[in-house]
Design a protein around this motif. Structure first.
Motif, PDB file in Angstrom:
ATOM      1  N   GLY A  49       0.840  -1.192   0.000  1.00  0.00           N
ATOM      2  CA  GLY A  49       0.000   0.000   0.000  1.00  0.00           C
ATOM      3  C   GLY A  49       0.872   1.238   0.000  1.00  0.00           C
ATOM      4  N   GLY A  50       0.239   2.396  -0.004  1.00  0.00           N
ATOM      5  CA  GLY A  50       0.989   3.639   0.089  1.00  0.00           C
ATOM      6  C   GLY A  50       1.578   4.105  -1.219  1.00  0.00           C
ATOM      7  N   MET A  51       2.728   4.804  -1.120  1.00  0.00           N
ATOM      8  CA  MET A  51       3.300   5.478  -2.279  1.00  0.00           C
ATOM      9  C   MET A  51       4.797   5.243  -2.442  1.00  0.00           C
ATOM     10  N   PHE A  52       5.374   4.269  -1.716  1.00  0.00           N
ATOM     11  CA  PHE A  52       6.828   4.175  -1.665  1.00  0.00           C
ATOM     12  C   PHE A  52       7.345   2.750  -1.910  1.00  0.00           C
ATOM     13  N   ILE A  53       8.566   2.689  -2.475  1.00  0.00           N
ATOM     14  CA  ILE A  53       9.318   1.438  -2.573  1.00  0.00           C
ATOM     15  C   ILE A  53      10.653   1.656  -1.876  1.00  0.00           C
ATOM     16  N   TRP A  54      11.074   0.667  -1.108  1.00  0.00           N
ATOM     17  CA  TRP A  54      12.293   0.721  -0.298  1.00  0.00           C
ATOM     18  C   TRP A  54      13.326  -0.182  -0.970  1.00  0.00           C
ATOM     19  N   PHE A  55      14.309   0.426  -1.607  1.00  0.00           N
ATOM     20  CA  PHE A  55      15.332  -0.322  -2.345  1.00  0.00           C
ATOM     21  C   PHE A  55      16.594  -0.488  -1.496  1.00  0.00           C
ATOM     22  N   LYS A  56      17.133  -1.700  -1.460  1.00  0.00           N
ATOM     23  CA  LYS A  56      18.455  -1.936  -0.902  1.00  0.00           C
ATOM     24  C   LYS A  56      19.434  -2.030  -2.061  1.00  0.00           C
ATOM     25  N   LEU A  57      20.403  -1.107  -2.108  1.00  0.00           N
ATOM     26  CA  LEU A  57      21.372  -1.080  -3.198  1.00  0.00           C
ATOM     27  C   LEU A  57      22.516  -2.027  -2.877  1.00  0.00           C
ATOM     28  N   LEU A  58      22.771  -2.971  -3.759  1.00  0.00           N
ATOM     29  CA  LEU A  58      23.799  -3.986  -3.532  1.00  0.00           C
ATOM     30  C   LEU A  58      25.181  -3.403  -3.813  1.00  0.00           C
ATOM     31  N   GLY A  59      26.106  -3.704  -2.916  1.00  0.00           N
ATOM     32  CA  GLY A  59      27.470  -3.216  -3.099  1.00  0.00           C
ATOM     33  C   GLY A  59      27.640  -1.755  -2.723  1.00  0.00           C
ATOM     34  N   VAL A  60      26.623  -1.163  -2.119  1.00  0.00           N
ATOM     35  CA  VAL A  60      26.698   0.236  -1.681  1.00  0.00           C
ATOM     36  C   VAL A  60      26.421   0.258  -0.171  1.00  0.00           C
ATOM     37  N   ASP A  61      27.465   0.493   0.599  1.00  0.00           N
ATOM     38  CA  ASP A  61      27.309   0.448   2.053  1.00  0.00           C
ATOM     39  C   ASP A  61      26.531   1.632   2.599  1.00  0.00           C
ATOM     40  N   ASP A  62      26.722   2.804   1.975  1.00  0.00           N
ATOM     41  CA  ASP A  62      26.050   4.014   2.450  1.00  0.00           C
ATOM     42  C   ASP A  62      25.586   4.815   1.234  1.00  0.00           C
ATOM     43  N   THR A  63      24.283   5.059   1.166  1.00  0.00           N
ATOM     44  CA  THR A  63      23.718   5.725  -0.013  1.00  0.00           C
ATOM     45  C   THR A  63      23.691   7.246   0.116  1.00  0.00           C
ATOM     46  N   TYR A  64      24.148   7.794   1.226  1.00  0.00           N
ATOM     47  CA  TYR A  64      23.961   9.228   1.461  1.00  0.00           C
ATOM     48  C   TYR A  64      24.622  10.081   0.376  1.00  0.00           C
TER      49      TYR A  64
END
Length: 428
Positions: free
Chosen positions: A351-366
């Protein structure tokens, strides 16, 4: 019976009703023949607004006549315009059937209209939480809840979440320091569980019924108040909708927060909190000392719409909104299948409006999201924004599918894929 005093902090315990606000409710209930020289309301005949007509998208219109406009422009009772409150209580009865609706004790179900559900939630936190309290929250955590709780000096007890929402085993682990027998005598025992049950922001997760039942049983065993923050209730993709915590609340331990922001208007700022009378009374005391009541004009807009539509038409509208967002979700999922296989992992939002992606090989997405993605002209939210502990890196990002077109989502996810590939190369 619930001992509600156990849950109130010192500030909330000290609050008293405003005598002028109580008077407003007395006046509202008085027969029209009553002569009042008590209230300090301004004379509404001096207001420049007289009536209004609201044009709807289907070509119809809703009229606010002079009498209704006068009510909307004047001070109203703190719990909300009487007619709207009655209508919303009927809605809660039909949708959730709270077991304590007909109770004659302090746990009897009551309702207060607020300036969006965010205000209701913030007020509830300021009522229940004190410095040093341990609070059970899902991780990742909606940032709006984090910023209202953290200044109160609380400690977050993180509970893991997945595509089905809050994980019961993780909740049990977080509670394992205490036993149900000594919960009342342990000053550091948590008293509050905060949960977004549907369309969780940011994960899109939704709690199935069996998890809700298990969580409610744990709340009973450990004497917890459940803050059921459910602005995406009408945006569930489940058919039929999963019953709420309020629907199973035989004790009066659930405060439920609803919002019209996602289905009628975000700018109207109308939400409402439903729960035990003892706690709603304290919330009302807080509102009496701050905003007095939610906007009368906004309340009247919502009331006239719901009165005109009726429950069936309102539910048909909300279903069309849910269908729209489900279709948008599927477009983004198709783009993710097309470009992100082997580069990211994700769950299908419930439901809702969002997808939560885990990026592989990326320890910190900031840095990837706040610098490099902006350079590629694509925007997401880095996962650290949803971490109760901001000191920890996050390999996740949140993507919203509410506004972007099909073409924009396809291109945006394509650009994200190239960013991940570049980041993976840099780490080798």
């Amino acid at each position: 019976m619930m001992n509600y005093r156990r849950f109130l902090n010192a500030i909330s315990e000290a609050r008293q009703p405003s005598p002028l606000r109580v008077l407003a409710e007395v006046i509202d209930r008085s027969p029209p023949t009553t002569i009042s020289m008590a209230n300090g309301n301004p004379n509404s005949t001096l207001f420049p607004f007289e009536e209004a007509s609201i044009k709807m998208r289907d070509g119809s219109s809703i009229k606010i006549d002079a009498n209704d406009m006068s009510k909307a422009l004047q001070y109203s009772p703190t719990p909300g315009l009487t007619d709207l409150k009655k209508l919303l209580m009927t809605m809660q009865k039909e949708l959730h059937r709270p077991p304590t609706l007909t109770s004659t004790d302090e746990n009897q179900t009551d309702l207060t209209i607020t300036t969006g559900s965010q205000q209701a939630l913030c007020t509830a936190c300021e009522m229940l939480l004190a410095r040093g309290d341990n609070v059970l929250v899902g991780s990742p955590l909606y940032p709006g809840a984090e910023v209202m709780m953290r200044p109160l000096g609380v400690n977050f007890l993180e509970v893991k979440t997945d595509g089905d929402g809050l994980c019961v085993d993780s909740l049990k682990q977080s509670l394992s320091k205490w036993t149900p027998d000594d919960i009342e005598s342990s000053p550091d025992a948590p008293k509050v569980l905060y949960v977004v049950p549907n369309g969780d922001n940011p994960t899109g997760g939704g709690l199935p019924l069996h998890r809700k039942q298990d969580i409610y049983q744990l709340a009973q065993q450990y004497n917890l108040i459940i803050l059921e923050d459910d602005p995406y209730y009408f945006l569930q993709f489940n058919k039929p909708k999963v019953p709420s915590f309020l629907s199973m609340d035989v004790d009066g331990r659930v405060l439920r927060f609803d919002s019209f922001s996602k289905v009628l208007s975000a700018g109207l700022r109308i939400g409402f909190v439903t729960g035990p009378q003892a706690l709603l009374k304290r919330i009302n005391y807080h509102l009496m000392a701050s905003v007095l009541h939610a906007s009368g004009i906004s309340q009247m807009f919502v009331y006239k719409l719901l009165e005109t539509w009726g429950m069936q038409m309102f539910l048909e509208h909300t279903q069309s909104v849910a269908d729209f967002y489900e279709a948008r979700r599927d477009v983004m999922l198709a783009a993710a299948d097309k470009y992100l296989k082997g580069l990211a992992e994700w769950s299908v939002p419930r439901g809702g409006m969002f997808i939560w992606f885990k990026l592989l090989g990326v320890d910190d997405t900031y840095e990837l999201i706040t610098e490099k993605a902006i350079q590629k002209e694509v925007l997401f939210v880095p996962g650290i924004s949803f971490c109760p502990d901001r000191s920890k890196p996050s390999s996740h990002i949140r993507a919203c599918y509410s506004l972007a077109t099909d073409e924009q989502m396809d291109e945006g996810i394509k650009r994200l894929a190239s960013l991940i590939v570049e980041a993976q190369k840099e780490t080798k």
